[in-house]
Scaffold this motif. Structure first.
Motif, PDB file in Angstrom:
ATOM      1  N   UNK A 225       0.827  -1.200   0.000  1.00  0.00           N
ATOM      2  CA  UNK A 225       0.000   0.000   0.000  1.00  0.00           C
ATOM      3  C   UNK A 225       0.867   1.257   0.000  1.00  0.00           C
ATOM      4  N   UNK A 226       1.930   1.258   0.768  1.00  0.00           N
ATOM      5  CA  UNK A 226       2.831   2.411   0.801  1.00  0.00           C
ATOM      6  C   UNK A 226       3.488   2.634  -0.565  1.00  0.00           C
ATOM      7  N   UNK A 227       3.837   1.524  -1.230  1.00  0.00           N
ATOM      8  CA  UNK A 227       4.445   1.642  -2.570  1.00  0.00           C
ATOM      9  C   UNK A 227       3.442   2.249  -3.554  1.00  0.00           C
ATOM     10  N   UNK A 228       2.198   1.752  -3.534  1.00  0.00           N
ATOM     11  CA  UNK A 228       1.186   2.254  -4.470  1.00  0.00           C
ATOM     12  C   UNK A 228       0.832   3.702  -4.161  1.00  0.00           C
ATOM     13  N   UNK A 229       0.919   4.094  -2.898  1.00  0.00           N
ATOM     14  CA  UNK A 229       0.677   5.490  -2.529  1.00  0.00           C
ATOM     15  C   UNK A 229       1.733   6.381  -3.173  1.00  0.00           C
ATOM     16  N   UNK A 230       2.994   5.958  -3.084  1.00  0.00           N
ATOM     17  CA  UNK A 230       4.087   6.732  -3.682  1.00  0.00           C
ATOM     18  C   UNK A 230       3.894   6.850  -5.183  1.00  0.00           C
ATOM     19  N   UNK A 231       3.530   5.724  -5.827  1.00  0.00           N
ATOM     20  CA  UNK A 231       3.319   5.732  -7.285  1.00  0.00           C
ATOM     21  C   UNK A 231       2.181   6.681  -7.659  1.00  0.00           C
ATOM     22  N   UNK A 232       1.065   6.631  -6.909  1.00  0.00           N
ATOM     23  CA  UNK A 232      -0.074   7.499  -7.199  1.00  0.00           C
ATOM     24  C   UNK A 232       0.305   8.970  -7.088  1.00  0.00           C
ATOM     25  N   UNK A 233       1.033   9.300  -6.038  1.00  0.00           N
ATOM     26  CA  UNK A 233       1.429  10.693  -5.841  1.00  0.00           C
ATOM     27  C   UNK A 233       2.356  11.150  -6.967  1.00  0.00           C
ATOM     28  N   UNK A 234       3.296  10.274  -7.369  1.00  0.00           N
ATOM     29  CA  UNK A 234       4.217  10.621  -8.467  1.00  0.00           C
ATOM     30  C   UNK A 234       3.448  10.850  -9.761  1.00  0.00           C
ATOM     31  N   UNK A 235       2.493   9.952 -10.074  1.00  0.00           N
ATOM     32  CA  UNK A 235       1.690  10.098 -11.291  1.00  0.00           C
ATOM     33  C   UNK A 235       0.886  11.389 -11.248  1.00  0.00           C
ATOM     34  N   UNK A 236       0.277  11.686 -10.098  1.00  0.00           N
ATOM     35  CA  UNK A 236      -0.514  12.910  -9.963  1.00  0.00           C
ATOM     36  C   UNK A 236       0.354  14.146 -10.176  1.00  0.00           C
ATOM     37  N   UNK A 237       1.548  14.132  -9.600  1.00  0.00           N
ATOM     38  CA  UNK A 237       2.455  15.273  -9.767  1.00  0.00           C
ATOM     39  C   UNK A 237       2.860  15.422 -11.231  1.00  0.00           C
ATOM     40  N   UNK A 238       3.135  14.291 -11.894  1.00  0.00           N
ATOM     41  CA  UNK A 238       3.504  14.340 -13.314  1.00  0.00           C
ATOM     42  C   UNK A 238       2.355  14.895 -14.157  1.00  0.00           C
ATOM     43  N   UNK A 239       1.123  14.528 -13.804  1.00  0.00           N
ATOM     44  CA  UNK A 239      -0.030  15.055 -14.547  1.00  0.00           C
ATOM     45  C   UNK A 239      -0.155  16.559 -14.362  1.00  0.00           C
ATOM     46  N   UNK A 240       0.162  17.041 -13.164  1.00  0.00           N
ATOM     47  CA  UNK A 240       0.129  18.482 -12.924  1.00  0.00           C
ATOM     48  C   UNK A 240       1.269  19.188 -13.668  1.00  0.00           C
TER      49      UNK A 240
END
Length: 231
Positions: free
Chosen positions: A88-103
């Motif tokens: 879950x911690x790994x997927x949280x990091x991935x989600x945040x990275x993807x969101x930042x890249x989209x921004x």
């Protein structure tokens, strides 16, 4: 027990049951896109065709993680709960990275999208184009309710508009009742949903942080109970 093992266990179980159902829904979206848009995916830029597989992979990962969470919580397995928390911690990091890249790279993604649409319409006007490209363009125009690359008149002129350029109940398809151009329509749709999707990803990550904390709390309680049972 520290955290109230029974309460945390059932909260974690129902949380992951919801995540599992959400994962199945995401997989369903990816499969539906993959099956219904085969022709479109073949024509569009390769960088944009990974979307259905991305949905399927993300949904599968969500389901697997939720499985570990549910089983670990019900069986009170320290190993499974810790594994779930790590995933879950790994997927949280991935989600945040993807969101930042989209921004940050939203304009770059939009440019690639514009270029793919322009390339598709350019391919149709080139010599020797096959019927499959026409079918793809008609499908895009119907699905997104758009007409031509930039507008109906610049793409087709004043006459000869395909039926996909107008609402289904139109008696005749003319520039007067034709949809707007595909590039501005799809660009507007992308701009409308790009940041909300990124925001939702960050919001879901915040909820998942709570789930990870519950999991670590439960793992600690299980370990303490195991230690007490040995003595």
């Amino acid at each position: 027990m520290g955290c109230g093992t029974s309460f945390v266990k059932y909260v974690l179980f129902f949380f992951n049951l919801l995540v599992a159902l959400l994962g199945l829904a995401v997989i369903g979206i990816g499969v539906a896109f993959h099956l219904n848009w085969t022709a479109v995916k073949e024509e569009l830029n390769t960088r944009l065709t990974v979307a259905p597989w991305l949905f399927i992979i993300v949904g599968s990962i969500m389901f697997i993680i939720a499985f570990f969470g549910c089983c670990g919580a019900i069986r009170e397995s320290h190993c499974m709960v810790v594994t779930y928390a790590i995933f879950l911690l790994v997927i949280i990091i991935v989600q945040v990275v993807i969101a930042v890249l989209m921004f940050v790279y939203g304009d770059t993604i939009q440019t690639n999208l514009d270029n793919s649409i322009a390339s598709l319409f350019t391919k149709r006007t080139s010599a020797g184009v096959d019927k499959a490209t026409d079918a793809v363009i008609n499908s895009i125009q119907q699905q997104f309710e758009c007409c031509g690359k930039d507008s109906a008149t610049t793409e087709y002129g004043l006459i000869g508009l395909p039926a996909s350029c107008c609402p289904p109940n139109s008696l005749a398809c003319t520039p007067a009742n034709a949809f707007d151009g595909c590039r501005p329509v799809i660009t507007k749709l992308y701009n409308k949903w790009n940041k909300p999707i990124a925001g939702v990803a960050i919001g879901v990550a915040c909820i998942e942080v709570v789930g990870a904390l519950f999991a670590l709390c439960l793992a600690n309680s299980i370990r303490n109970m195991d230690r007490r049972s040995r003595y």
